[in-house]
Design a protein around this motif. Sequence first.
Motif, mmCIF file in Angstrom:
data_model
loop_
_atom_site.group_PDB
_atom_site.id
_atom_site.type_symbol
_atom_site.label_atom_id
_atom_site.label_comp_id
_atom_site.label_asym_id
_atom_site.label_seq_id
_atom_site.Cartn_x
_atom_site.Cartn_y
_atom_site.Cartn_z
ATOM 1 N N CYS A 160 0.860 -1.184 0.000
ATOM 2 C CA CYS A 160 0.000 0.000 0.000
ATOM 3 C C CYS A 160 0.894 1.231 0.000
ATOM 4 O O CYS A 160 1.971 1.229 0.607
ATOM 5 C CB CYS A 160 -0.908 -0.014 1.234
ATOM 6 S SG CYS A 160 -1.810 1.538 1.483
ATOM 7 N N ILE A 161 0.462 2.274 -0.657
ATOM 8 C CA ILE A 161 1.274 3.489 -0.701
ATOM 9 C C ILE A 161 1.396 4.132 0.679
ATOM 10 O O ILE A 161 2.343 4.878 0.945
ATOM 11 C CB ILE A 161 0.680 4.487 -1.721
ATOM 12 C CG1 ILE A 161 1.714 5.564 -2.083
ATOM 13 C CG2 ILE A 161 -0.605 5.095 -1.210
ATOM 14 C CD1 ILE A 161 1.326 6.427 -3.256
ATOM 15 N N GLU A 162 0.452 3.808 1.586
ATOM 16 C CA GLU A 162 0.490 4.340 2.938
ATOM 17 C C GLU A 162 1.196 3.398 3.908
ATOM 18 O O GLU A 162 1.339 3.711 5.090
ATOM 19 C CB GLU A 162 -0.928 4.617 3.438
ATOM 20 C CG GLU A 162 -1.627 5.750 2.711
ATOM 21 C CD GLU A 162 -1.007 7.103 3.013
ATOM 22 O OE1 GLU A 162 -0.396 7.253 4.091
ATOM 23 O OE2 GLU A 162 -1.120 8.010 2.170
ATOM 24 N N CYS B 73 0.273 0.104 4.790
ATOM 25 C CA CYS B 73 -0.585 -0.756 5.604
ATOM 26 C C CYS B 73 0.079 -2.113 5.826
ATOM 27 O O CYS B 73 0.623 -2.707 4.888
ATOM 28 C CB CYS B 73 -1.932 -0.966 4.924
ATOM 29 S SG CYS B 73 -2.935 0.523 4.824
ATOM 30 N N CYS C 150 -6.141 0.622 -1.969
ATOM 31 C CA CYS C 150 -5.935 -0.340 -0.879
ATOM 32 C C CYS C 150 -7.291 -0.538 -0.206
ATOM 33 O O CYS C 150 -7.894 0.425 0.267
ATOM 34 C CB CYS C 150 -4.910 0.177 0.132
ATOM 35 S SG CYS C 150 -4.682 -0.923 1.544
ATOM 36 N N CYS D 222 -7.133 0.666 3.801
ATOM 37 C CA CYS D 222 -7.182 2.089 4.200
ATOM 38 C C CYS D 222 -7.944 2.966 3.223
ATOM 39 O O CYS D 222 -8.111 4.164 3.458
ATOM 40 C CB CYS D 222 -5.760 2.619 4.375
ATOM 41 S SG CYS D 222 -4.839 2.731 2.810
ATOM 42 N N LYS E 198 -7.091 4.177 0.471
ATOM 43 C CA LYS E 198 -6.248 5.144 -0.253
ATOM 44 C C LYS E 198 -6.190 4.776 -1.726
ATOM 45 O O LYS E 198 -6.127 3.595 -2.084
ATOM 46 C CB LYS E 198 -4.838 5.143 0.344
ATOM 47 C CG LYS E 198 -3.884 6.146 -0.288
ATOM 48 C CD LYS E 198 -4.248 7.567 0.090
ATOM 49 C CE LYS E 198 -3.221 8.559 -0.459
ATOM 50 N NZ LYS E 198 -3.553 9.946 -0.100
ATOM 51 N N TRP F 122 -4.302 5.667 -5.648
ATOM 52 C CA TRP F 122 -3.145 6.252 -6.307
ATOM 53 C C TRP F 122 -2.958 5.607 -7.671
ATOM 54 O O TRP F 122 -3.610 4.606 -8.001
ATOM 55 C CB TRP F 122 -1.885 6.066 -5.455
ATOM 56 C CG TRP F 122 -1.424 4.627 -5.343
ATOM 57 C CD1 TRP F 122 -0.495 3.981 -6.111
ATOM 58 C CD2 TRP F 122 -1.904 3.647 -4.402
ATOM 59 N NE1 TRP F 122 -0.359 2.676 -5.711
ATOM 60 C CE2 TRP F 122 -1.198 2.446 -4.666
ATOM 61 C CE3 TRP F 122 -2.838 3.656 -3.366
ATOM 62 C CZ2 TRP F 122 -1.415 1.265 -3.935
ATOM 63 C CZ3 TRP F 122 -3.044 2.494 -2.645
ATOM 64 C CH2 TRP F 122 -2.343 1.325 -2.922
ATOM 65 N N TRP G 215 5.224 5.167 -4.708
ATOM 66 C CA TRP G 215 4.835 3.748 -4.681
ATOM 67 C C TRP G 215 5.862 2.876 -5.402
ATOM 68 O O TRP G 215 6.153 1.761 -4.961
ATOM 69 C CB TRP G 215 3.457 3.574 -5.308
ATOM 70 C CG TRP G 215 2.909 2.187 -5.133
ATOM 71 C CD1 TRP G 215 2.531 1.598 -3.953
ATOM 72 C CD2 TRP G 215 2.682 1.215 -6.154
ATOM 73 N NE1 TRP G 215 2.078 0.321 -4.180
ATOM 74 C CE2 TRP G 215 2.160 0.059 -5.520
ATOM 75 C CE3 TRP G 215 2.863 1.201 -7.535
ATOM 76 C CZ2 TRP G 215 1.811 -1.101 -6.228
ATOM 77 C CZ3 TRP G 215 2.513 0.053 -8.237
ATOM 78 C CH2 TRP G 215 2.006 -1.081 -7.600
ATOM 79 N N LYS H 13 8.600 1.394 -3.413
ATOM 80 C CA LYS H 13 8.247 0.309 -2.507
ATOM 81 C C LYS H 13 8.246 -1.056 -3.199
ATOM 82 O O LYS H 13 8.199 -2.097 -2.541
ATOM 83 C CB LYS H 13 6.848 0.561 -1.903
ATOM 84 C CG LYS H 13 6.750 1.821 -1.050
ATOM 85 C CD LYS H 13 5.327 2.016 -0.554
ATOM 86 C CE LYS H 13 5.205 3.265 0.303
ATOM 87 N NZ LYS H 13 5.908 3.103 1.588
#
Length: 256
Positions: free
Chosen positions: A74-76, A78, A110, A113, A115, A117, A124, A127
Amino acid sequence: MKTELESMGLWPGSIPVHNPMKMVSLWRFPPQPELIDSISDPPSPKYFQLHPFFIWKPENDLMARLRNNDTLPCIEGCAQARVASAGVGRPRVIVGITGQYYLFSSRLCCKVCRKRWYADNPLWLEKLSKRFTNLLLAILTYKKAICKSVMDELRRTGNDMAKQIMEMMHLKYERAHLAFLLTCQNIVDGEAGKYDLRTITQFIRQETKPAPFGEYGDSDGWNGISVSAHYLTDCLLHEYKHQEGAITKLLQGKRC
């Protein structure tokens, strides 16, 4: 793009396509416009204004072999990320050595969450494992996109690259324009009996004149982009900083 993605079963709502060879290219190239048969109307300039594009859909089964058992992040960040497609996606123009092409990226979300993108988001991409990012032939920032081949040539020569690239891009546009005009002329010559058999298409055509090809920068036509020395310098500096950061992380890992 929509037609190609539908044929591969990648457009939302399209029929899934089974590939018995389990192999497919992520590159898609436009058809040869001179081979399109035009009878009732002159050929559309749109066929001569298409650019290649690269499909970038890491979440799709198309790239499942690269994922193996890995979970897309996840870009955040998670802990239990569940990344899935969240729509059609978007094309992004890439500056190449011999012309421009497009990178067609997924829109992701995701489910944990919520989110959202795009798959070409630089944050991203950092990652992802090298198995994924090595496929990308473009260096991406939030505002700029340049093919790695341009960066390689910039490192090798470093002189007037922006001017050379613009000359090549305009030359490609002019060749496409010439191909369109020659195809239109071929129809006119056939109607005039130049090929020993006079055609009757001039009597059934709804339009007597071909549509204008348009200028290099027309957004609804060729959509040519402009590249400056400042643009290339920014991309080069970004790549250097990225490599320095990667090397620093690698050295810190070895010390630990």
